[in-house]
Design a protein around this motif. Structure first.
Motif, PDB file in Angstrom:
ATOM      1  N   ASP A 265      -3.793   5.781  -1.230  1.00 63.72           N
ATOM      2  CA  ASP A 265      -4.018   4.727  -0.030  1.00 63.72           C
ATOM      3  C   ASP A 265      -4.918   3.591  -0.652  1.00 63.72           C
TER       4      ASP A 265
ATOM      5  N   VAL B  34      -5.905   4.205  -5.836  1.00 64.32           N
ATOM      6  CA  VAL B  34      -4.618   4.343  -5.944  1.00 64.32           C
ATOM      7  C   VAL B  34      -4.131   5.463  -7.161  1.00 64.32           C
TER       8      VAL B  34
ATOM      9  N   ALA C 138       0.288   4.059   0.819  1.00 62.96           N
ATOM     10  CA  ALA C 138       0.351   4.919   2.110  1.00 62.96           C
ATOM     11  C   ALA C 138       1.191   4.565   3.360  1.00 62.96           C
TER      12      ALA C 138
ATOM     13  N   ASN D 100       0.762  -1.224  -0.003  1.00 63.18           N
ATOM     14  CA  ASN D 100       0.041  -0.031   0.053  1.00 63.18           C
ATOM     15  C   ASN D 100       1.064   1.260   0.021  1.00 63.18           C
TER      16      ASN D 100
ATOM     17  N   GLY E 192       3.877   7.162   0.955  1.00 61.46           N
ATOM     18  CA  GLY E 192       2.647   7.803   0.137  1.00 61.46           C
ATOM     19  C   GLY E 192       2.835   7.640  -1.302  1.00 61.46           C
TER      20      GLY E 192
END
Length: 275
Positions: free
Chosen positions: A237, A204, A184, A182, A188
């Motif tokens: 995210d 995403v 995030a 991920n 980020g």
């Protein structure tokens, strides 16, 4: 209702699905392996539209691109569900159980793992076209025209991306082993080899650029044949699935195994044909 299925195998996996009477799944011809005789098969040249309305853009995502990356043409293609040109539309096999439950088996086109994605209608997924092994007929699938025209469907290294919408089960394949991440949790934003990308949630952000091209001579540039490396930027995210083996890497390895790289510096010799 979730598609009844069982994923079997280790290094190379196969999925066996159990269809209720009247239930339908679709696949591309290259992923079909077997079926019981009470399961009918029909070929259609149009992409599956799914059984429900396509979900809206995820909450909080910018309208400029998938998940917020500033790519206006890409965002437009996704928002409107625009499909690729007609000559890029794949042929799908539709399998339907008749007179009781039926069974069918599917596998990916390359050795590797399988994964079941459960779509609930609230968030779409984007995936490599060749990663989709089988899906319920309630799941829509459309190739994305990312920049307009034939080349617009390529997400890097010849990867064609499709959008999965609706409700139901989708079986996807990854060459080698799946890697979950991920962005995030990785500051980020993350860059991955475009050929390693299998699927990602539409929350995403996504974009492609080429690194190490002709304007930057180096040893890696020479080894890569002067084409550089296609990097996919993933931002935001959401779930991302990568594969540990790429089609390009596997093709290169097979070519070398079969003697296609005999003239290269690593071989050091040219075998003399027997006889």
């Amino acid at each position: 209702m979730t598609l009844r299925h069982e994923i079997v195998g280790n290094a190379t996996q196969l999925v066996v699905v159990t269809l209720r009477p009247g239930q339908t799944v679709y696949c591309e011809a290259g992923t079909f392996r077997f079926k019981t005789t009470n399961v009918t098969m029909e070929t259609r040249l149009s992409a599956p539209s799914g059984g429900g309305a396509a979900p809206g853009r995820p909450k909080g995502a910018a309208a400029a691109g998938i998940g917020g990356l500033p790519r206006p043409a890409l965002g437009t293609a996704v928002q409107t569900g625009r499909r690729a040109p007609a000559d890029e539309s794949p042929a799908f096999q539709y399998l339907t159980a008749q007179d009781g439950e039926g069974t069918a088996g599917f596998a990916g086109v390359l050795p590797g793992e399988l994964r079941a994605l459960e779509l609930d209608g609230t968030r779409a997924w984007c995936a490599q076209r060749n990663a989709v092994v089988a899906a319920e007929s309630t799941v829509g699938f459309a190739l994305l025209d990312l920049r307009g025209g034939r080349t617009g469907t390529a997400g890097g290294e010849g990867v064609a991306l499709g959008r999965l919408t609706g409700r139901g089960t989708v079986i996807i394949a990854g060459a080698g082993t799946f890697v979950d991440l991920n962005p995030a949790g990785l500051g980020g934003r993350v860059e991955v080899g475009a050929g390693s990308l299998v699927a990602f949630e539409e929350s995403v952000g996504y974009g492609v650029r080429r690194a190490g091209g002709p304007d930057r001579p180096s040893l890696m540039h020479a080894v890569s044949g002067g084409e550089g490396v296609a990097l996919a930027t993933l931002e935001g995210d959401g779930s991302v699935l990568l594969q540990s083996t790429t089609v390009q890497g596997l093709a290169t390895a097979l070519n070398r195994t079969q003697g296609g790289d005999r003239q290269g510096p690593a071989s050091g010799f040219s075998p003399t044909p027997a006889g």
